[in-house]
Design a protein around this motif. Structure first.
Motif, PDB file in Angstrom:
ATOM      1  N   THR A 100       0.859  -1.183   0.000  1.00  0.00           N
ATOM      2  CA  THR A 100       0.000   0.000   0.000  1.00  0.00           C
ATOM      3  C   THR A 100       0.893   1.229   0.000  1.00  0.00           C
ATOM      4  OG1 THR A 100      -1.661  -1.166   1.324  1.00  0.00           O
ATOM      5  CG2 THR A 100      -1.782   1.242   1.289  1.00  0.00           C
ATOM      6  N   ALA A 101       0.608   2.173  -0.894  1.00  0.00           N
ATOM      7  CA  ALA A 101       1.336   3.443  -0.876  1.00  0.00           C
ATOM      8  C   ALA A 101       0.787   4.294   0.265  1.00  0.00           C
ATOM      9  CB  ALA A 101       1.156   4.168  -2.203  1.00  0.00           C
ATOM     10  N   TYR A 102       1.665   5.010   0.945  1.00  0.00           N
ATOM     11  CA  TYR A 102       1.217   5.937   1.988  1.00  0.00           C
ATOM     12  C   TYR A 102       1.758   7.335   1.716  1.00  0.00           C
ATOM     13  CZ  TYR A 102       5.819   6.058   4.224  1.00  0.00           C
ATOM     14  OH  TYR A 102       7.165   6.248   4.478  1.00  0.00           O
ATOM     15  N   GLY A 103       1.058   8.319   2.293  1.00  0.00           N
ATOM     16  CA  GLY A 103       1.511   9.700   2.242  1.00  0.00           C
ATOM     17  C   GLY A 103       1.066  10.436   1.003  1.00  0.00           C
ATOM     18  N   PRO A 104       1.538  11.658   0.922  1.00  0.00           N
ATOM     19  CA  PRO A 104       2.473  12.239   1.868  1.00  0.00           C
ATOM     20  C   PRO A 104       1.800  12.642   3.185  1.00  0.00           C
ATOM     21  CG  PRO A 104       1.933  13.858   0.192  1.00  0.00           C
ATOM     22  CD  PRO A 104       1.228  12.583  -0.186  1.00  0.00           C
ATOM     23  N   ILE A 114       4.008   0.567   2.276  1.00  0.00           N
ATOM     24  CA  ILE A 114       3.847  -0.410   3.352  1.00  0.00           C
ATOM     25  C   ILE A 114       3.726  -1.777   2.696  1.00  0.00           C
ATOM     26  CG2 ILE A 114       2.357  -1.199   5.235  1.00  0.00           C
ATOM     27  CD1 ILE A 114       1.184   1.744   5.188  1.00  0.00           C
ATOM     28  N   THR A 115       4.515  -2.750   3.153  1.00  0.00           N
ATOM     29  CA  THR A 115       4.377  -4.132   2.697  1.00  0.00           C
ATOM     30  C   THR A 115       3.803  -4.940   3.848  1.00  0.00           C
ATOM     31  OG1 THR A 115       6.270  -3.900   1.210  1.00  0.00           O
ATOM     32  CG2 THR A 115       5.568  -6.150   1.735  1.00  0.00           C
ATOM     33  N   VAL A 120       8.950   1.538   3.931  1.00  0.00           N
ATOM     34  CA  VAL A 120      10.096   2.081   3.209  1.00  0.00           C
ATOM     35  C   VAL A 120       9.632   3.351   2.511  1.00  0.00           C
ATOM     36  CG1 VAL A 120       9.664   0.727   1.099  1.00  0.00           C
ATOM     37  CG2 VAL A 120      11.974   1.524   1.601  1.00  0.00           C
ATOM     38  N   GLY A 121      10.538   4.301   2.317  1.00  0.00           N
ATOM     39  CA  GLY A 121      10.132   5.514   1.632  1.00  0.00           C
ATOM     40  C   GLY A 121      11.158   6.616   1.658  1.00  0.00           C
ATOM     41  N   THR A 122      10.625   7.845   1.608  1.00  0.00           N
ATOM     42  CA  THR A 122      11.434   9.058   1.549  1.00  0.00           C
ATOM     43  C   THR A 122      10.817  10.077   2.494  1.00  0.00           C
ATOM     44  OG1 THR A 122      11.857   8.628  -0.788  1.00  0.00           O
ATOM     45  CG2 THR A 122      12.313  10.852  -0.003  1.00  0.00           C
ATOM     46  N   HIS A 123      11.665  10.825   3.192  1.00  0.00           N
ATOM     47  CA  HIS A 123      11.158  11.946   3.973  1.00  0.00           C
ATOM     48  C   HIS A 123      12.090  13.138   3.831  1.00  0.00           C
ATOM     49  CE1 HIS A 123      13.050   9.764   7.674  1.00  0.00           C
ATOM     50  NE2 HIS A 123      13.961  10.309   6.940  1.00  0.00           N
ATOM     51  N   ALA A 165       5.972   4.169  12.483  1.00  0.00           N
ATOM     52  CA  ALA A 165       4.695   3.523  12.144  1.00  0.00           C
ATOM     53  C   ALA A 165       4.162   2.709  13.312  1.00  0.00           C
ATOM     54  CB  ALA A 165       4.873   2.637  10.924  1.00  0.00           C
ATOM     55  N   TYR A 166       2.851   2.539  13.307  1.00  0.00           N
ATOM     56  CA  TYR A 166       2.139   1.743  14.308  1.00  0.00           C
ATOM     57  C   TYR A 166       1.253   0.730  13.588  1.00  0.00           C
ATOM     58  CZ  TYR A 166       3.328   5.657  17.374  1.00  0.00           C
ATOM     59  OH  TYR A 166       3.997   6.629  18.071  1.00  0.00           O
ATOM     60  N   THR A 167       1.127  -0.477  14.147  1.00  0.00           N
ATOM     61  CA  THR A 167       0.216  -1.485  13.613  1.00  0.00           C
ATOM     62  C   THR A 167      -0.951  -1.673  14.580  1.00  0.00           C
ATOM     63  OG1 THR A 167       1.545  -3.254  14.620  1.00  0.00           O
ATOM     64  CG2 THR A 167       1.970  -2.737  12.296  1.00  0.00           C
ATOM     65  N   TYR A 168      -2.121  -2.021  14.019  1.00  0.00           N
ATOM     66  CA  TYR A 168      -3.350  -2.211  14.796  1.00  0.00           C
ATOM     67  C   TYR A 168      -4.075  -3.457  14.308  1.00  0.00           C
ATOM     68  CZ  TYR A 168      -2.606   2.676  15.996  1.00  0.00           C
ATOM     69  OH  TYR A 168      -2.059   3.854  16.433  1.00  0.00           O
ATOM     70  N   ASP A 169      -4.820  -4.086  15.221  1.00  0.00           N
ATOM     71  CA  ASP A 169      -5.664  -5.203  14.807  1.00  0.00           C
ATOM     72  C   ASP A 169      -7.009  -4.674  14.316  1.00  0.00           C
ATOM     73  OD1 ASP A 169      -7.253  -4.663  17.058  1.00  0.00           O
ATOM     74  OD2 ASP A 169      -6.615  -6.456  18.147  1.00  0.00           O
TER      75      ASP A 169
END
Length: 145
Positions: free
Chosen positions: A35-39, A51-52, A61-64, A80-84
């Motif tokens: 999934t692409a995230y941002g900006p 996000i994989t 992975v990415g750029t900032h 990053a944070y993960t959630y159920d």
């Protein structure tokens, strides 16, 4: 004679059925979804990437970008944070997150975020922080594809 003919015909039918039902040569299971995230943007600073989704973690992975090297308050990291599925936090990047950007743009290598439940994370939020593990802004939740 008829017995031999019937046996031969049965063999041909079984062989054809086996070949037609077999997966194509070189067929592989699908890759893990991404999934692409941002900006995620704070002023003139931002983070974006991919996000994989794995079975018990995600990789980010990415750029900032940080526009000023005037001091640590102007540096940026991605977190990053993960959630159920019930919106319970499963994990965060811990001490391993992206490289810090201070007055520059940084392509950061992948870091893993745990999601140690069957099937892995249902949602992920990606955050831009101040370089000192203080979240400045987090993305909306990204749902597992």
């Amino acid at each position: 004679m008829r017995t031999h003919l019937a046996a031969a015909l049965g063999t041909v039918v079984l062989t054809a059925g086996t070949l037609l039902g077999a997966p194509a040569a070189g067929a592989q299971t699908s890759d893990y979804p991404t999934t692409a995230y941002g900006p995620v943007t704070v002023g003139n600073t931002w983070t974006q990437g991919t996000i994989t989704w794995y079975n018990r973690s995600v990789a980010v992975v990415g750029t900032h970008k940080s526009v000023s090297a005037a001091g640590p308050a102007y540096c940026r990291r991605t977190w990053a944070y993960t959630y159920d599925a019930h919106d319970t936090k499963l994990g965060s990047a811990g001490s391993v997150s992206s490289d810090t950007a201070c007055g520059t743009t940084v392509n950061f290598s992948s870091f893993d975020v745990p999601a140690d439940v069957p099937g892995g994370a249902a949602f992920v939020r990606v955050c831009l922080d101040d370089g000192n593990l203080k979240d400045l802004l987090c993305s909306p939740r990204y749902r597992r594809p």
